[in-house]
Design a protein around this motif. Sequence first.
Motif, PDB file in Angstrom:
ATOM      1  N   ASN A 125       0.860  -1.183   0.000  1.00 49.33           N
ATOM      2  CA  ASN A 125       0.000   0.000   0.000  1.00 49.33           C
ATOM      3  C   ASN A 125       0.898   1.235   0.000  1.00 49.33           C
ATOM      4  O   ASN A 125       1.771   1.365   0.855  1.00 49.33           O
ATOM      5  N   VAL A 126       0.700   2.120  -0.958  1.00 52.46           N
ATOM      6  CA  VAL A 126       1.558   3.315  -1.051  1.00 52.46           C
ATOM      7  C   VAL A 126       0.721   4.594  -0.944  1.00 52.46           C
ATOM      8  O   VAL A 126       1.100   5.637  -1.484  1.00 52.46           O
ATOM      9  N   SER A 127      -0.373   4.512  -0.228  1.00 51.52           N
ATOM     10  CA  SER A 127      -1.269   5.674  -0.134  1.00 51.52           C
ATOM     11  C   SER A 127      -0.616   6.857   0.588  1.00 51.52           C
ATOM     12  O   SER A 127      -1.050   7.990   0.426  1.00 51.52           O
ATOM     13  N   TYR A 128       0.406   6.586   1.404  1.00 51.15           N
ATOM     14  CA  TYR A 128       1.084   7.663   2.125  1.00 51.15           C
ATOM     15  C   TYR A 128       2.424   8.042   1.482  1.00 51.15           C
ATOM     16  O   TYR A 128       3.225   8.730   2.092  1.00 51.15           O
ATOM     17  N   LYS A 129       2.619   7.597   0.234  1.00 51.70           N
ATOM     18  CA  LYS A 129       3.939   7.810  -0.381  1.00 51.70           C
ATOM     19  C   LYS A 129       4.291   9.283  -0.532  1.00 51.70           C
ATOM     20  O   LYS A 129       5.438   9.684  -0.265  1.00 51.70           O
ATOM     21  N   ASN A 130       3.343  10.119  -0.934  1.00 49.63           N
ATOM     22  CA  ASN A 130       3.649  11.544  -1.120  1.00 49.63           C
ATOM     23  C   ASN A 130       3.953  12.236   0.201  1.00 49.63           C
ATOM     24  O   ASN A 130       4.853  13.070   0.287  1.00 49.63           O
ATOM     25  N   LYS A 131       3.195  11.868   1.241  1.00 47.94           N
ATOM     26  CA  LYS A 131       3.443  12.466   2.553  1.00 47.94           C
ATOM     27  C   LYS A 131       4.796  12.039   3.113  1.00 47.94           C
ATOM     28  O   LYS A 131       5.542  12.849   3.679  1.00 47.94           O
ATOM     29  N   LEU A 132       5.134  10.758   2.946  1.00 44.56           N
ATOM     30  CA  LEU A 132       6.423  10.274   3.450  1.00 44.56           C
ATOM     31  C   LEU A 132       7.589  10.752   2.590  1.00 44.56           C
ATOM     32  O   LEU A 132       8.705  10.929   3.092  1.00 44.56           O
ATOM     33  N   LEU A 133       7.341  10.959   1.298  1.00 40.88           N
ATOM     34  CA  LEU A 133       8.420  11.465   0.421  1.00 40.88           C
ATOM     35  C   LEU A 133       8.906  12.835   0.858  1.00 40.88           C
ATOM     36  O   LEU A 133      10.084  13.165   0.691  1.00 40.88           O
ATOM     37  N   SER A 134       8.008  13.628   1.417  1.00 41.90           N
ATOM     38  CA  SER A 134       8.436  14.938   1.901  1.00 41.90           C
ATOM     39  C   SER A 134       9.424  14.780   3.055  1.00 41.90           C
ATOM     40  O   SER A 134      10.392  15.536   3.172  1.00 41.90           O
ATOM     41  N   PHE A 135       9.221  13.759   3.896  1.00 43.29           N
ATOM     42  CA  PHE A 135      10.166  13.486   4.977  1.00 43.29           C
ATOM     43  C   PHE A 135      11.464  12.902   4.426  1.00 43.29           C
ATOM     44  O   PHE A 135      12.535  13.107   5.003  1.00 43.29           O
ATOM     45  N   THR A 136      11.357  12.172   3.319  1.00 41.42           N
ATOM     46  CA  THR A 136      12.560  11.660   2.651  1.00 41.42           C
ATOM     47  C   THR A 136      13.453  12.816   2.228  1.00 41.42           C
ATOM     48  O   THR A 136      14.667  12.804   2.452  1.00 41.42           O
ATOM     49  N   LEU A 137      12.850  13.822   1.615  1.00 38.19           N
ATOM     50  CA  LEU A 137      13.616  14.994   1.180  1.00 38.19           C
ATOM     51  C   LEU A 137      14.256  15.706   2.364  1.00 38.19           C
ATOM     52  O   LEU A 137      15.431  16.081   2.324  1.00 38.19           O
ATOM     53  N   MET A 138      13.485  15.878   3.427  1.00 38.79           N
ATOM     54  CA  MET A 138      14.002  16.589   4.598  1.00 38.79           C
ATOM     55  C   MET A 138      15.118  15.800   5.282  1.00 38.79           C
ATOM     56  O   MET A 138      16.115  16.361   5.723  1.00 38.79           O
ATOM     57  N   SER A 139      14.967  14.479   5.346  1.00 36.73           N
ATOM     58  CA  SER A 139      15.989  13.654   5.973  1.00 36.73           C
ATOM     59  C   SER A 139      17.265  13.640   5.140  1.00 36.73           C
ATOM     60  O   SER A 139      18.372  13.636   5.684  1.00 36.73           O
ATOM     61  N   PHE A 140      17.099  13.622   3.821  1.00 34.84           N
ATOM     62  CA  PHE A 140      18.282  13.650   2.946  1.00 34.84           C
ATOM     63  C   PHE A 140      19.120  14.886   3.232  1.00 34.84           C
ATOM     64  O   PHE A 140      20.346  14.822   3.334  1.00 34.84           O
ATOM     65  N   VAL A 141      18.448  16.009   3.396  1.00 37.48           N
ATOM     66  CA  VAL A 141      19.158  17.268   3.639  1.00 37.48           C
ATOM     67  C   VAL A 141      19.755  17.297   5.039  1.00 37.48           C
ATOM     68  O   VAL A 141      20.933  17.620   5.233  1.00 37.48           O
ATOM     69  N   SER A 142      18.942  16.941   6.055  1.00 35.57           N
ATOM     70  CA  SER A 142      19.373  17.132   7.444  1.00 35.57           C
ATOM     71  C   SER A 142      20.343  16.064   7.936  1.00 35.57           C
ATOM     72  O   SER A 142      21.209  16.339   8.762  1.00 35.57           O
ATOM     73  N   THR A 143      20.218  14.834   7.441  1.00 44.30           N
ATOM     74  CA  THR A 143      21.052  13.740   7.953  1.00 44.30           C
ATOM     75  C   THR A 143      22.097  13.293   6.943  1.00 44.30           C
ATOM     76  O   THR A 143      23.297  13.309   7.218  1.00 44.30           O
ATOM     77  N   PHE A 144      21.643  12.880   5.771  1.00 47.86           N
ATOM     78  CA  PHE A 144      22.555  12.347   4.772  1.00 47.86           C
ATOM     79  C   PHE A 144      23.573  13.407   4.342  1.00 47.86           C
ATOM     80  O   PHE A 144      24.782  13.180   4.364  1.00 47.86           O
ATOM     81  N   LEU A 145      23.067  14.582   3.971  1.00 51.07           N
ATOM     82  CA  LEU A 145      23.946  15.637   3.477  1.00 51.07           C
ATOM     83  C   LEU A 145      24.874  16.159   4.569  1.00 51.07           C
ATOM     84  O   LEU A 145      26.057  16.439   4.316  1.00 51.07           O
TER      85      LEU A 145
END
Length: 435
Positions: free
Chosen positions: A219-239
């Motif tokens: 089920n990927v009904s929350y994919k867009n909402k979670l993708l926003s956290f993916t972007l934020m985590s990429f910047v704050s943690t990964f980068l």
Amino acid sequence: MKLPKLFRDNIVLKITSLNAVVISIRLVVSVFVQRFLAISLGESGIASIGQIRNVLGMLTSFSTLGTFNGVVKYVAELRQNKPELVKVFSTASIFLLIGSLVSAVILFFGAHQLSLFLFNSETFSYAFKLLAFVVPFLAINRMIGGIVNGVSDYKSYAKIELISYLIASFVLLVGLYTYNLKGVIVAIVLAPIIQLLVLVLVFGKVLKTIIPFNLLKINVSYKNKLLSFTLMSFVSTFLLNYIELDIRTYIADDLGVDEAGYWTGITFISKNYMVFASGLFTLYVLPKFAGITNEVDFKKEVANIYKTILPIFGLGMLLVYVLRNIIIQIVYPDFTGMEPLFKWQLLGDFIRLGSLVLAHQFLAKRLVKSFIITELISMGLFLLLSKVFVQQYGTEGVVLAHFVRYVIYFVMVVVVIKMYFNNQKKEKVTNDEDL
């Protein structure tokens, strides 16, 4: 009777107090562990450990595609709504599967190249191949950790943190005395497995009551909402971890590996006392801000958090500064080059704490654009100022850049949050007029 009542009614104080006990024990253990590492491995060994810890930090984010804060937010909001919670975790599980698989493939087949890039040697190829098999455990650990934080189970959180840290420290010391630096690296890589086992033992029964795993499906009904956290985590943690890797490599190439070891030492001390606040952020601040809808309540909550933790934190940091030379001799014998780094690192961390409390509003309200812009400016400043200041002030230039960066970041966050609430008021007025 006032003090017990204050303690009983103030959840921030409860979490802070319990965290203080855990962190105090961790600090005592950490002092001995870091001392043994410093004596046995020297500045270059400490720098190498810093590199592998940054890699783990990057994997912590990427292995779940950065969904940790999203899990915290939606568990806090939807705990009583099991059908929606199932959708969240079904989507998050797919993110975890993709992130873990991609990470494992890159680590295993790119081990030699990664070792050369980060350590200028193929010596550490084994660590990346081992990490390829550890990544799924790291991802599952991170996901379940999001549930612990989402339900604000600070007692379980404290037990998990303390027990897993003590076991991991023991394994690290065994690795040190058995295989020297290689054994230490292996122990650090295996730490996520230890933490996952402890997490399941401590929180397993409660976990089953929150998430009905038998109902999880594709089920990927929350994919867009979670993708926003993916972007934020990429910047704050990964980068951020990548930038730290780059700065450490820059210091080693420009000033020598010993100087890189000094900076790694001061950042390790910093991360130890910043753990004091990180639990509060995910256990209390993020879930609390998620439920606040107006500026008045937000300001009251921020004031409550500030008056509770800033005096404690400030006093602790002042004590660290006064005792800096003793700390160096106890934790990092002969790392005398660390002494000038304390002032700017501590000042920067104090402002950083105040900034991060406010910045969790971005995560709580999924203000993706605001979060990414402020973080990118902050990290860009850190990278640029570090390289400029290193030429003038040596390694001290990096901690000076750390301080300047967070002064500017704090101002940016205050302005952006003020704009957010002003826009809220305008929208409310417009809606009222339309009615």
